[in-house]
Design a protein around this motif. Structure first.
Motif, PDB file in Angstrom:
ATOM      1  N   CYS A 107      56.024  77.369   3.916  1.00 13.01           N
ATOM      2  CA  CYS A 107      57.040  77.063   2.895  1.00 13.01           C
ATOM      3  C   CYS A 107      58.270  77.968   3.054  1.00 13.01           C
ATOM      4  N   CYS A 110      57.736  81.724   2.158  1.00 13.60           N
ATOM      5  CA  CYS A 110      57.042  82.481   3.205  1.00 13.60           C
ATOM      6  C   CYS A 110      57.973  82.708   4.399  1.00 13.60           C
ATOM      7  N   CYS A 129      50.797  81.028   1.737  1.00 14.83           N
ATOM      8  CA  CYS A 129      50.617  81.238   0.299  1.00 14.83           C
ATOM      9  C   CYS A 129      49.980  79.989  -0.302  1.00 14.83           C
ATOM     10  N   CYS A 132      51.512  76.694   0.896  1.00 12.00           N
ATOM     11  CA  CYS A 132      51.619  76.317   2.305  1.00 12.00           C
ATOM     12  C   CYS A 132      50.458  76.874   3.126  1.00 12.00           C
TER      13      CYS A 132
HETATM   14 ZN    ZN Z   1      54.151  79.791   1.593  1.00  5.22          ZN
END
Ligand code: ZN
Ligand code: ZN
Ligand code: FE
Length: 757
Positions: A107, A110, A129, A132
């Protein structure tokens, strides 16, 4: 004060849903709790009426990016006057029905951390995370919890553990959470198995810049990577992989770099950037900056954007694009185990950029193209699997084993169908092993034992034989084109009857002959064959698909009798072989009859000089679509007549008109365009007759031929203008990769009625 119990089903576990609810409740000052349970997530929420309404609306509108809400029910409870909001421990029966999320591209949060020198995960190739990262490919069992993933062997460091337990953190219960201190590590290995010194990433980039072939471990398997702008490197990859012409997919850092060699519409950009990150087929720029060898003789190129942090690091600054092709030997399944990679790819890769997070489930990249304003999946795999497909109602659990080529299997549970990842062509031992592994893994993941096994009618298909050898379970054969029809109806949630326009290469017919250009009238239970293409011989059987000139000869012989015109597609064919094929046709030897639509495409491609030999099935047909001039819309003549209650499409007038058009100097793009228009017009006329006779006003388009966007668009336009409702595929492939869904639906309906054999 009111209190409500809200039950949510869908993809709501492992995607940061509970912390989202927790934070939302805090923001709106809602009291109560949230917890995971067997069907998804349950919430109890207490607040004033307008606040509860805002809370319910925000659950839908602001849900985390990877969450999919399939059902949301709420009921009233007596208010308790409680305050505060809590995340409760999961119940023991958790997740029986909850769905495992698909793998998702890294994502933007990140990514920002990945390139932030101040972040503790700066340049850490496994950053992820709750929004993602890897999911399906690392899950080893359910419930989806860290010990049941391939991250089990990486105990979290204190910093990671704090995030993991903090509901305010983006990494609250992010099962693959890791950092450089505690998580997986990169490693660069030479072809001879030696660990190479230095920074693995920097060294791999160096090798790639020098033209080397590097096997890169990704989410669902290994890729073979080379610099896509280096013709020598791409050619060497083709040589070592023994792959002549089939296009390679490329990966490029972002949309800007994509646009340096390919054209992307807004819809295509959205598809490229989706969390699923499929390979998207894009038209090449006139000035193609990559090596021609990437996609030789092709107007399109398959492009994907980076989906793991490692991909972003690899493409950071050194390459316009990398070829990233599934690591396998021709036609075998993608290599995903480390040992397997070392042994299988020892002669292909110069080095291995690998890591110590095991891949549990293999998954190739998905492949998609835009069809109008909708995506059309040509290969459904990583990023989409194991998302469920909603069925109209509960049915007995069915395992459907699919067809032999482009195989994927399907298992149903309740009112959901779960299709496996793409398993490829089941024509070798490795593919068979991949097939049985996938069947086992799907059953484990869904904790479901089928009541019925559904299979194709083709007795020699490997999946059919597998199904029949199981012995203990009832089995049900589903006709190939009926399965295509049911797959399209199911994807569109259509429960009524329809006309099925099912065009593909070949499928085993209900009468034991080979079908492939079919008009069915039916539903998800039963069908009738209402029309079909006229039968023609396939000289050499399977060879006909690889040598379009054979099909050209067969169709010309049908159209002209013994007096076959001498066309350029026969130059280059050895005279002896040509005569043998001709004699075989005359004597009807080794030339099974088929009503195939795909083979007509091959014949027309050969007649128009597109190609007389193909290195993979459907290549000639694909090139014919690319060649077509979209402004050439006047159809050629064709025959269509009723024979014993069944409409038969006779392509002989079309074939003769094509040959004449060559004689009159009509340019091939125009002829190719008119050929597409002819088929569309033929479909329209056939459907009009079927509507008049049977009262059906809905048409479903399925079968591998409908990967052809031009044909699909033309057919749809003509049918809609005639007042038909047209159903097409989107997230289930129209080719044999989608057939297991249809088998599962048909068998589910029949099993429900107690019809078994
Ligand atoms: Zn992420
Ligand atoms: Zn850590
Ligand atoms: Fe098919």
């Amino acid at each position: 004060m009111r209190r409500q119990r809200i039950s949510i089903e869908g993809i709501v576990q492992g995607v940061g849903f509970r912390p989202f609810v927790f934070q939302l409740a805090a923001r709106l000052q809602v009291a109560g709790w949230v917890r995971n349970d067997s069907r998804g997530v349950t919430i109890e929420a207490e607040a004033e009426t307008p606040v509860l309404a805002a809370f319910a609306a925000a659950l839908q509108a602001e849900k985390p990016p990877l969450a999919v809400i399939v059902r949301l029910d709420s009921r009233e409870l007596p208010a308790t006057g409680a305050c505060g909001f809590a995340i409760l421990e999961s119940r023991a029966d958790q997740t029986a029905r909850a769905q495992i999320p698909a793998d998702a591209a890294v994502c933007s949060d990140c990514l920002a951390e990945l390139f932030d020198p101040a972040d503790r995960r700066y340049r850490y190739p496994f950053i992820n995370c709750t929004n993602c990262g890897p999911r399906f490919t690392i899950v080893t069992g359910i419930p989806y919890d860290r010990p049941q993933t391939t991250m089990a062997g990486f105990p979290m460091c204190p910093a990671c553990l704090t995030e993991y337990h903090d509901p305010a953190s983006r990494r609250f219960h992010a099962q693959p959470n890791a950092c450089a201190v505690c998580g997986p590590r990169l490693n660069l290995v030479a072809a001879d198995g030696r660990n190479l010194p230095g920074d693995p990433l920097a060294e791999a980039v160096c090798l790639l810049r020098a033209g080397a072939i590097v096997a890169v471990k990704g989410l669902g398997g290994y890729h073979l990577a080379v610099d896509a702008a280096n013709p020598d490197a791409v050619r060497e990859l083709r040589r070592r992989k023994r792959r002549d012409e089939k296009p390679f997919a490329v990966m490029t850092a972002d949309v800007d770099s994509t646009e340096q060699f390919a054209l992307a519409s807004q819809d295509e950009v959205r598809l490229l950037q989706g969390v699923e990150r499929p390979i998207v087929l894009l038209e090449k720029q006139a000035d193609f900056l990559l090596a021609e060898e990437v996609a030789p003789r092709n107007r399109t190129v398959g492009v994907m954007l980076p989906y793991t942090p490692l991909h972003h690091l690899l493409l950071e600054k050194d390459f316009l694009a990398l070829v990233m092709t599934s690591a396998n030997l021709s036609d075998e399944p993608i290599v995903y185990l480390d040992d397997e990679a070392r042994s299988c790819l020892a002669d292909v890769a110069d080095a291995f950029l690998t890591h110590d997070r095991p891949i549990h489930t293999r998954a190739d990249d998905s492949v998609a193209r835009m069809l109008g304003d909708r995506a059309l999946l040509l290969r459904r795999s990583r990023g989409y699997v194991p998302r469920a497909i909603a069925l109209p109602g509960d049915q007995p659990p069915v395992l459907a084993v699919g067809a032999e080529l482009k195989n994927a299997v399907c298992l149903t549970r309740g009112d959901r169908a779960f299709m496996s990842q793409h398993l490829g062509d089941l024509q070798n031992v490795e593919a068979h092993a991949a097939f049985t592994t996938a069947l086992r893994q799907l059953g484990e993941l869904l904790e479901t034992t089928p009541a019925v096994v559904a299979h194709d009618l083709h007795p020699d298909y490997l999946p059919t034989r597998y199904a029949l050898e199981q012995g203990t379970l009832p089995t049900l054969g589903v006709q190939h084109h009926h399965a295509h029809l049911a797959s399209c109806l199911a994807e569109n949630g259509w429960t009524g009857s329809a006309i099925g326009v099912i065009f593909d290469g070949l499928g085993y017919g209900a009468d034991g002959t080979l079908w492939g250009g079919e008009f069915l009238a039916g539903d998800c239970r039963v069908f009738e064959r209402a029309g079909h293409f006229r039968y023609v011989p396939l000289p050499g059987g399977d060879l006909a698909a690889r040598q379009p000139w054979r099909m050209a000869l067969s169709f010309l012989r049908e159209a002209y009798g013994g007096d076959v015109p001498v066309l350029s597609c026969f130059t280059g064919v050895p005279a002896e072989e040509f005569n043998l094929v001709r004699q075989a046709l005359d004597k009807g030897l080794n030339a099974p009859l088929a009503s195939s639509c795909g083979r007509l495409f091959d014949a027309v491609a050969a007649i128009l000089g597109v190609r007389n030999a193909a290195s993979f099935e459907g290549q000639a047909a694909m090139e014919l679509e690319m060649l077509a001039d979209r402004s050439a819309t006047s159809p050629y003549p064709f025959g269509l007549k009723m024979e014993e209650g069944v409409l038969v499409f006779d392509p002989r007038p079309l074939v003769r008109a094509l040959v004449e058009s060559i004689g009159t100097g009509e340019d091939p793009p125009r002829s190719a365009g008119r050929f597409h228009a002819t088929l569309a017009e033929m479909v329209r006329q056939t459907c009009l007759v079927l509507r008049a006779r049977r009262g059906l006003n809905t048409v479903a388009l399925s079968g591998g031929v409908f990967q052809n966007a031009l044909l699909t668009t033309l057919v749809r336009e003509r049918l809609e203008r005639a007042g038909f409702k047209v159903l097409t595929h989107s997230l289930v492939p129209p080719n044999d990769g989608g057939i297991a869904l249809g088998q599962a639906v048909v068998a589910g309906r029949l099993a429900d009625e107690g019809i078994r054999n």
